[in-house]
Design a protein around this motif. Structure first.
Motif, PDB file in Angstrom:
ATOM      1  N   THR A 194       0.800  -0.844   0.198  1.00 52.48           N
ATOM      2  CA  THR A 194      -0.040  -0.283  -0.091  1.00 52.48           C
ATOM      3  C   THR A 194       0.537   1.587   0.029  1.00 52.48           C
ATOM      4  O   THR A 194       0.387   2.339  -0.238  1.00 52.48           O
ATOM      5  CB  THR A 194      -0.796   0.093   1.696  1.00 52.48           C
ATOM      6  N   ARG A 195       2.033   0.982  -0.027  1.00 54.47           N
ATOM      7  CA  ARG A 195       2.851   2.290   0.005  1.00 54.47           C
ATOM      8  C   ARG A 195       3.963   2.476  -0.855  1.00 54.47           C
ATOM      9  O   ARG A 195       5.288   2.756  -0.520  1.00 54.47           O
ATOM     10  CB  ARG A 195       3.712   1.911   1.569  1.00 54.47           C
ATOM     11  N   LEU A 196       3.898   1.912  -1.707  1.00 51.20           N
ATOM     12  CA  LEU A 196       4.488   1.203  -3.416  1.00 51.20           C
ATOM     13  C   LEU A 196       5.082   2.206  -3.724  1.00 51.20           C
ATOM     14  O   LEU A 196       6.672   2.128  -4.061  1.00 51.20           O
ATOM     15  CB  LEU A 196       3.847   0.567  -4.233  1.00 51.20           C
ATOM     16  N   ASP A 197       4.138   3.362  -3.793  1.00 50.69           N
ATOM     17  CA  ASP A 197       4.739   4.680  -4.183  1.00 50.69           C
ATOM     18  C   ASP A 197       5.732   5.999  -3.590  1.00 50.69           C
ATOM     19  O   ASP A 197       6.222   6.740  -3.705  1.00 50.69           O
ATOM     20  CB  ASP A 197       3.573   6.084  -4.592  1.00 50.69           C
ATOM     21  N   ALA A 233      11.358 -16.869  -1.036  1.00 53.22           N
ATOM     22  CA  ALA A 233      11.687 -17.111  -1.735  1.00 53.22           C
ATOM     23  C   ALA A 233      11.300 -17.703  -3.321  1.00 53.22           C
ATOM     24  O   ALA A 233      11.537 -17.800  -4.439  1.00 53.22           O
ATOM     25  CB  ALA A 233      12.411 -18.147  -1.414  1.00 53.22           C
ATOM     26  N   ALA A 234       9.945 -18.728  -3.524  1.00 54.97           N
ATOM     27  CA  ALA A 234       9.464 -18.787  -3.784  1.00 54.97           C
ATOM     28  C   ALA A 234       8.520 -17.603  -4.671  1.00 54.97           C
ATOM     29  O   ALA A 234       8.478 -17.660  -6.724  1.00 54.97           O
ATOM     30  CB  ALA A 234       7.952 -19.341  -3.790  1.00 54.97           C
ATOM     31  N   THR A 235       7.974 -16.411  -4.639  1.00 53.63           N
ATOM     32  CA  THR A 235       8.066 -14.920  -5.027  1.00 53.63           C
ATOM     33  C   THR A 235       9.477 -14.804  -6.108  1.00 53.63           C
ATOM     34  O   THR A 235       8.841 -13.982  -6.876  1.00 53.63           O
ATOM     35  CB  THR A 235       7.744 -14.418  -4.245  1.00 53.63           C
ATOM     36  N   LEU A 236      10.595 -15.117  -5.237  1.00 53.44           N
ATOM     37  CA  LEU A 236      11.927 -14.865  -5.817  1.00 53.44           C
ATOM     38  C   LEU A 236      11.674 -14.960  -6.930  1.00 53.44           C
ATOM     39  O   LEU A 236      12.608 -15.111  -8.171  1.00 53.44           O
ATOM     40  CB  LEU A 236      12.869 -14.466  -5.469  1.00 53.44           C
ATOM     41  N   ALA A 237      10.930 -16.974  -7.638  1.00 57.07           N
ATOM     42  CA  ALA A 237      11.730 -16.982  -8.710  1.00 57.07           C
ATOM     43  C   ALA A 237      10.941 -16.987  -9.804  1.00 57.07           C
ATOM     44  O   ALA A 237      11.374 -17.148 -10.823  1.00 57.07           O
ATOM     45  CB  ALA A 237      10.888 -18.864  -8.515  1.00 57.07           C
ATOM     46  N   ALA A 238       9.468 -16.095  -9.773  1.00 54.80           N
ATOM     47  CA  ALA A 238       8.919 -16.030 -11.219  1.00 54.80           C
ATOM     48  C   ALA A 238       9.298 -14.059 -11.646  1.00 54.80           C
ATOM     49  O   ALA A 238       9.649 -13.400 -10.385  1.00 54.80           O
ATOM     50  CB  ALA A 238       7.980 -15.698 -10.411  1.00 54.80           C
ATOM     51  N   PRO A 239      10.128 -13.938 -12.547  1.00 55.65           N
ATOM     52  CA  PRO A 239      10.606 -12.883 -12.955  1.00 55.65           C
ATOM     53  C   PRO A 239       9.816 -11.447 -12.462  1.00 55.65           C
ATOM     54  O   PRO A 239      10.596 -10.354 -12.391  1.00 55.65           O
ATOM     55  CB  PRO A 239      11.442 -12.962 -14.265  1.00 55.65           C
ATOM     56  N   GLU A 240       8.781 -11.859 -12.406  1.00 51.24           N
ATOM     57  CA  GLU A 240       7.921 -10.501 -13.049  1.00 51.24           C
ATOM     58  C   GLU A 240       7.724 -10.138 -11.588  1.00 51.24           C
ATOM     59  O   GLU A 240       7.574  -9.233 -11.330  1.00 51.24           O
ATOM     60  CB  GLU A 240       6.238 -10.455 -13.328  1.00 51.24           C
ATOM     61  N   LEU A 241       7.446 -10.885 -10.984  1.00 56.41           N
ATOM     62  CA  LEU A 241       7.893 -10.793  -9.300  1.00 56.41           C
ATOM     63  C   LEU A 241       8.500 -10.053  -8.813  1.00 56.41           C
ATOM     64  O   LEU A 241       8.742  -9.981  -7.404  1.00 56.41           O
ATOM     65  CB  LEU A 241       7.002 -11.973  -8.258  1.00 56.41           C
ATOM     66  N   ALA A 292      11.461  -8.480  -9.953  1.00 56.49           N
ATOM     67  CA  ALA A 292      11.097  -7.219 -10.051  1.00 56.49           C
ATOM     68  C   ALA A 292      10.863  -6.516  -9.325  1.00 56.49           C
ATOM     69  O   ALA A 292      11.272  -5.696  -8.708  1.00 56.49           O
ATOM     70  CB  ALA A 292      11.217  -6.667 -11.289  1.00 56.49           C
ATOM     71  N   LEU A 293       9.405  -6.257  -8.985  1.00 55.93           N
ATOM     72  CA  LEU A 293       8.685  -6.443  -7.389  1.00 55.93           C
ATOM     73  C   LEU A 293       9.230  -5.622  -6.337  1.00 55.93           C
ATOM     74  O   LEU A 293       9.279  -4.820  -5.893  1.00 55.93           O
ATOM     75  CB  LEU A 293       7.127  -5.958  -8.341  1.00 55.93           C
ATOM     76  N   VAL A 294       9.463  -7.036  -6.045  1.00 57.27           N
ATOM     77  CA  VAL A 294       9.870  -7.057  -3.986  1.00 57.27           C
ATOM     78  C   VAL A 294      11.523  -6.896  -4.097  1.00 57.27           C
ATOM     79  O   VAL A 294      11.530  -6.753  -2.781  1.00 57.27           O
ATOM     80  CB  VAL A 294       9.206  -8.740  -3.844  1.00 57.27           C
ATOM     81  N   LEU A 295      12.182  -7.360  -5.500  1.00 60.35           N
ATOM     82  CA  LEU A 295      13.554  -7.471  -4.941  1.00 60.35           C
ATOM     83  C   LEU A 295      13.866  -5.945  -4.685  1.00 60.35           C
ATOM     84  O   LEU A 295      15.071  -5.674  -3.668  1.00 60.35           O
ATOM     85  CB  LEU A 295      14.789  -7.628  -6.193  1.00 60.35           C
ATOM     86  N   PRO A 296      14.485  -5.159  -4.901  1.00 57.57           N
ATOM     87  CA  PRO A 296      14.057  -3.704  -4.653  1.00 57.57           C
ATOM     88  C   PRO A 296      14.291  -3.060  -2.535  1.00 57.57           C
ATOM     89  O   PRO A 296      14.420  -2.366  -2.189  1.00 57.57           O
ATOM     90  CB  PRO A 296      13.664  -2.622  -5.629  1.00 57.57           C
TER      91      PRO A 296
END
Length: 249
Positions: free
Chosen positions: A58-61, A153-161, A163-167
């Motif tokens: 909810t605070r992504l921006d 860990a499972a989320t990081l296996a999907a490239p599109e996800l 890119a969203l969570v790694l930062p």
């Protein structure tokens, strides 16, 4: 309990007859959603606040925070409206260091002594050593998340996800890795340290060293599991915390 958003900084689970509050501070890369079960894990008198760090969900921006002191300052300010009831802080991994810093700020700057400090899967400040994984490439950072057994860990296996969570994960690792070692500044409340017996990053002896900041009382609980023992041992952990509300008993 009814779930709601409290002032942007917290996912708030309101109590039927509030008499105390538990504040949950997530791990590096963690979100309020990871702790959704906590909202219904206590009695009708216990309100639960789960911190929502900037730059995600909810605070992504909002800009990511990369300093423990900055995050602790901002979170302390956000907690002040909630100090009308006794506060108990629980922090997991990076969140444990953050909980300690918030407790110190509430006490020193605002004369608010929390009821109890509960720290999980983290070395105390005087036993921390600087690390630089946040400066490594994505592969190294992902490997550490997998090693610790994080739910991301499972989320990081999907490239599109990924890119969203790694930062956010990288920013939180920077917070955790550039904090400490620091002096073992004591808090005025009892401290309870928790951890898994197979944690690859935090030993039982590390957990015991939290006693150095706990002149008002210290207790330690070691449960089966690794760094994220709290997933499988949710009932045992929240049960122990519930029994300790208001202090270590």
């Amino acid at each position: 309990m009814k779930a709601g958003i409290g002032d942007g900084w917290f996912r708030r689970y309101e109590a039927a007859a509030p008499g105390e509050r538990v504040v949950v501070l997530p791990h590096a890369g963690g979100s309020a959603a990871f702790y959704h079960r906590w909202g219904a894990s206590f009695g009708p008198e216990t309100e639960v606040l789960v911190a929502c760090y900037p730059g995600r969900h909810t605070r992504l921006d909002e800009p990511l925070v990369r300093s423990m002191d900055v995050l602790a300052d901002r979170l302390t300010a956000a907690l002040l409206p909630f100090t009308d009831l006794p506060l108990t802080l629980f922090g997991h991994s990076m969140g444990a260091s953050l909980a300690h810093e918030v407790a110190l700020r509430l006490e020193a700057r605002h004369s608010v002594r929390i009821a109890g400090l509960h720290v999980s899967s983290r070395k105390p400040p005087h036993r921390l050593t600087p690390r630089g994984l946040h400066l490594e490439d994505d592969r190294a950072l992902i490997a550490e998340v997998v090693r610790l057994g994080g739910a991301d860990a499972a989320t990081l296996a999907a490239p599109e996800l990924r890119a969203l969570v790694l930062p956010a994960i990288r920013a939180d690792f920077e917070i955790a890795e550039t904090y400490g070692p620091r002096a073992a500044v004591p808090v005025g409340c009892p401290v309870h340290a928790y951890g898994g017996d197979r944690d690859p990053a935090v030993s039982v002896a590390d957990l015991a060293a939290w006693a150095d900041i706990a002149p008002a009382g210290f207790r330690q609980s070691v449960l089966p599991g690794g760094h994220f023992y709290l997933v499988d041992r949710h009932a045992e952990l929240t049960g122990a915390l519930a029994r300790s509300l208001g202090g270590v008993r």
